[in-house]
Design a protein around this motif. Structure first.
Motif, PDB file in Angstrom:
ATOM      1  N   UNK A 100      12.761  35.061  79.554  1.00  0.00           N
ATOM      2  CA  UNK A 100      12.316  35.966  78.489  1.00  0.00           C
ATOM      3  C   UNK A 100      13.507  36.438  77.671  1.00  0.00           C
ATOM      4  N   UNK A 101      14.572  36.863  78.363  1.00  0.00           N
ATOM      5  CA  UNK A 101      15.752  37.353  77.650  1.00  0.00           C
ATOM      6  C   UNK A 101      16.425  36.265  76.822  1.00  0.00           C
ATOM      7  N   UNK A 102      16.446  35.052  77.337  1.00  0.00           N
ATOM      8  CA  UNK A 102      17.030  33.945  76.585  1.00  0.00           C
ATOM      9  C   UNK A 102      16.283  33.718  75.284  1.00  0.00           C
ATOM     10  N   UNK A 103      14.951  33.783  75.355  1.00  0.00           N
ATOM     11  CA  UNK A 103      14.137  33.572  74.160  1.00  0.00           C
ATOM     12  C   UNK A 103      14.369  34.686  73.137  1.00  0.00           C
ATOM     13  N   UNK A 104      14.372  35.922  73.595  1.00  0.00           N
ATOM     14  CA  UNK A 104      14.563  37.052  72.682  1.00  0.00           C
ATOM     15  C   UNK A 104      15.977  37.054  72.115  1.00  0.00           C
ATOM     16  N   UNK A 105      16.963  36.782  72.965  1.00  0.00           N
ATOM     17  CA  UNK A 105      18.354  36.761  72.511  1.00  0.00           C
ATOM     18  C   UNK A 105      18.553  35.727  71.411  1.00  0.00           C
ATOM     19  N   UNK A 106      18.026  34.523  71.617  1.00  0.00           N
ATOM     20  CA  UNK A 106      18.172  33.456  70.621  1.00  0.00           C
ATOM     21  C   UNK A 106      17.527  33.875  69.299  1.00  0.00           C
ATOM     22  N   UNK A 107      16.314  34.415  69.370  1.00  0.00           N
ATOM     23  CA  UNK A 107      15.608  34.812  68.152  1.00  0.00           C
ATOM     24  C   UNK A 107      16.326  35.956  67.441  1.00  0.00           C
ATOM     25  N   UNK A 108      16.900  36.881  68.197  1.00  0.00           N
ATOM     26  CA  UNK A 108      17.630  37.983  67.579  1.00  0.00           C
ATOM     27  C   UNK A 108      18.884  37.485  66.872  1.00  0.00           C
ATOM     28  N   UNK A 109      19.593  36.560  67.476  1.00  0.00           N
ATOM     29  CA  UNK A 109      20.806  36.027  66.847  1.00  0.00           C
ATOM     30  C   UNK A 109      20.473  35.251  65.580  1.00  0.00           C
ATOM     31  N   UNK A 110      19.423  34.443  65.638  1.00  0.00           N
ATOM     32  CA  UNK A 110      19.024  33.683  64.452  1.00  0.00           C
ATOM     33  C   UNK A 110      18.555  34.626  63.342  1.00  0.00           C
ATOM     34  N   UNK A 111      17.850  35.667  63.730  1.00  0.00           N
ATOM     35  CA  UNK A 111      17.385  36.644  62.734  1.00  0.00           C
ATOM     36  C   UNK A 111      18.572  37.307  62.049  1.00  0.00           C
ATOM     37  N   UNK A 112      19.577  37.683  62.836  1.00  0.00           N
ATOM     38  CA  UNK A 112      20.770  38.317  62.267  1.00  0.00           C
ATOM     39  C   UNK A 112      21.486  37.371  61.310  1.00  0.00           C
ATOM     40  N   UNK A 113      21.606  36.100  61.695  1.00  0.00           N
ATOM     41  CA  UNK A 113      22.281  35.113  60.845  1.00  0.00           C
ATOM     42  C   UNK A 113      21.530  34.906  59.532  1.00  0.00           C
ATOM     43  N   UNK A 114      20.215  34.729  59.634  1.00  0.00           N
ATOM     44  CA  UNK A 114      19.406  34.459  58.441  1.00  0.00           C
ATOM     45  C   UNK A 114      19.361  35.677  57.526  1.00  0.00           C
TER      46      UNK A 114
END
Length: 357
Positions: free
Chosen positions: A333-347
């Motif tokens: 769960x944390x891996x999925x949320x972490x990845x999405x949060x990082x991509x959101x920050x980049x975009x």
């Protein structure tokens, strides 16, 4: 507790059914109450309360942040049956008291509110309603009677969508209404029987299955939710998050941080950021419901019909994403949320840079 199993009429399923009665008995034991009535959906539970306990000319007070379809249901009741409604935007007891009229019959709340986790103190409203002879109804779907018992705090009626945590497997639609008041129960039971609102036996059987694991599931939901918040606080400290245990009235309402549910919210700074985050989740699926064994999320800002609901007026930021943390491995769960949060920050950063003149 004996309650409504006495003198059940099994002659016709619209009145009662043995499997449904077993579910109701188990629910009474769980909620520590005298009466429980199973119905065919959470919205039916709301309608049963409004139709059985309110008459033309009665006044009801509700917070703006409750489920918008409950507001729609009440607006219909007002237009067809002459029920008067006050929708308030502040949720301290003094705000409810200021809205009381001579004909106020009911206060209807969620505590805390869903999905914004806005704070409502049940004991303070219990005192107010006792003083004014008003029926306090608490939609306790968010927390279940394992984590919060509004009837034990003095509320008159609780109701639930058992579609959510109580069943927990995403394969049942149902509702439950509970009370300790025999007069209220008589009115509720009569209306359920006459309108044919009873839960079907197979759904009752599936919900009984769900009750067997409810405390175990809630413990895992809780642990996983704490793990998600710990990760966010450590790796994304700039993000606002909300959870049941963080509300001011949590302790007063009988909630302790050691057990609640897997429901949390992340508040992004914009609607676009919330939409971007949801689109980049892979394990966690988008769903309007919550409390399933699978992790689910919902971003109200992405799916609210234009012009239908003012989210900000309801206290729901357009960047708020509700996450129903499921029973998967917490690292997954944390891996999925972490990845999405990082991509959101980049975009989000890239888009902001492109728009800068």
């Amino acid at each position: 507790m004996q309650g409504n199993t006495e003198m059940e009429n099994f002659a016709y399923q619209r009145y009662a059914n043995p499997t449904v009665s077993i579910l109701e008995a188990k629910f009474r034991a769980l909620e520590h109450c005298t009466y429980s009535l199973a119905v065919n959906s959470g919205m039916t539970a709301c309608l049963l309360v409004f139709r059985a306990l309110l008459k033309a000319g009665d006044h009801i007070i509700v917070p703006h942040s409750i489920f918008y379809e409950v507001i729609d249901q009440l607006n219909y009741e007002a237009s067809q049956r002459g029920i008067e409604i006050s929708i308030i935007d502040e949720y301290a007891a003094v705000a409810f008291e200021a809205a009381i009229r001579p004909n106020t019959k009911m206060i209807f709340i969620e505590a805390p509110t869903n999905p914004a986790f806005l704070d409502i103190n049940i004991p303070s409203l219990v005192k107010l309603c006792a003083k004014k002879n008003i029926i306090l109804v608490v939609d306790n779907t968010f927390l279940t009677p394992v984590c919060q018992k509004p009837l034990s705090l003095g509320a008159a009626v609780t109701l639930y969508s058992i579609t959510k945590h109580i069943n927990g497997h995403g394969d049942v639609m149902g509702g439950m209404v509970s009370t300790n008041d025999p007069t209220l129960f008589k009115a509720l039971k009569y209306h359920r029987e006459s309108a044919g609102l009873i839960l079907d036996p197979f759904s009752a059987w599936l919900t009984i299955r769900g009750l067997r694991t409810l405390p175990l599931r809630l413990k895992k939901h809780t642990d996983n939710a704490h793990a998600v918040i710990a990760m966010i606080r450590e790796e994304f400290p700039q993000l606002e998050w909300r959870a049941v245990w963080s509300t001011k009235s949590a302790q007063a309402n009988g909630i302790v941080s050691s057990l609640h549910t897997g429901l949390i919210a992340i508040v992004f700074p914009s609607q676009q950021a919330g939409t971007t985050f949801v689109r980049h989740l892979q394990l966690i699926r988008t769903g309007t419901t919550f409390g399933n064994i699978e992790s689910l999320c919902y971003h109200y800002g992405s799916f609210t019909r234009e012009g239908s609901t003012d989210l900000e007026k309801m206290g729901v930021p357009y960047g708020l994403v509700r996450i129903s943390v499921g029973l998967e491995d917490s690292e997954d769960i944390n891996t999925d949320i972490r990845r999405a949060l990082r991509l959101t920050a980049q975009i989000t950063t890239s888009t902001a840079t492109e728009l800068t003149p």
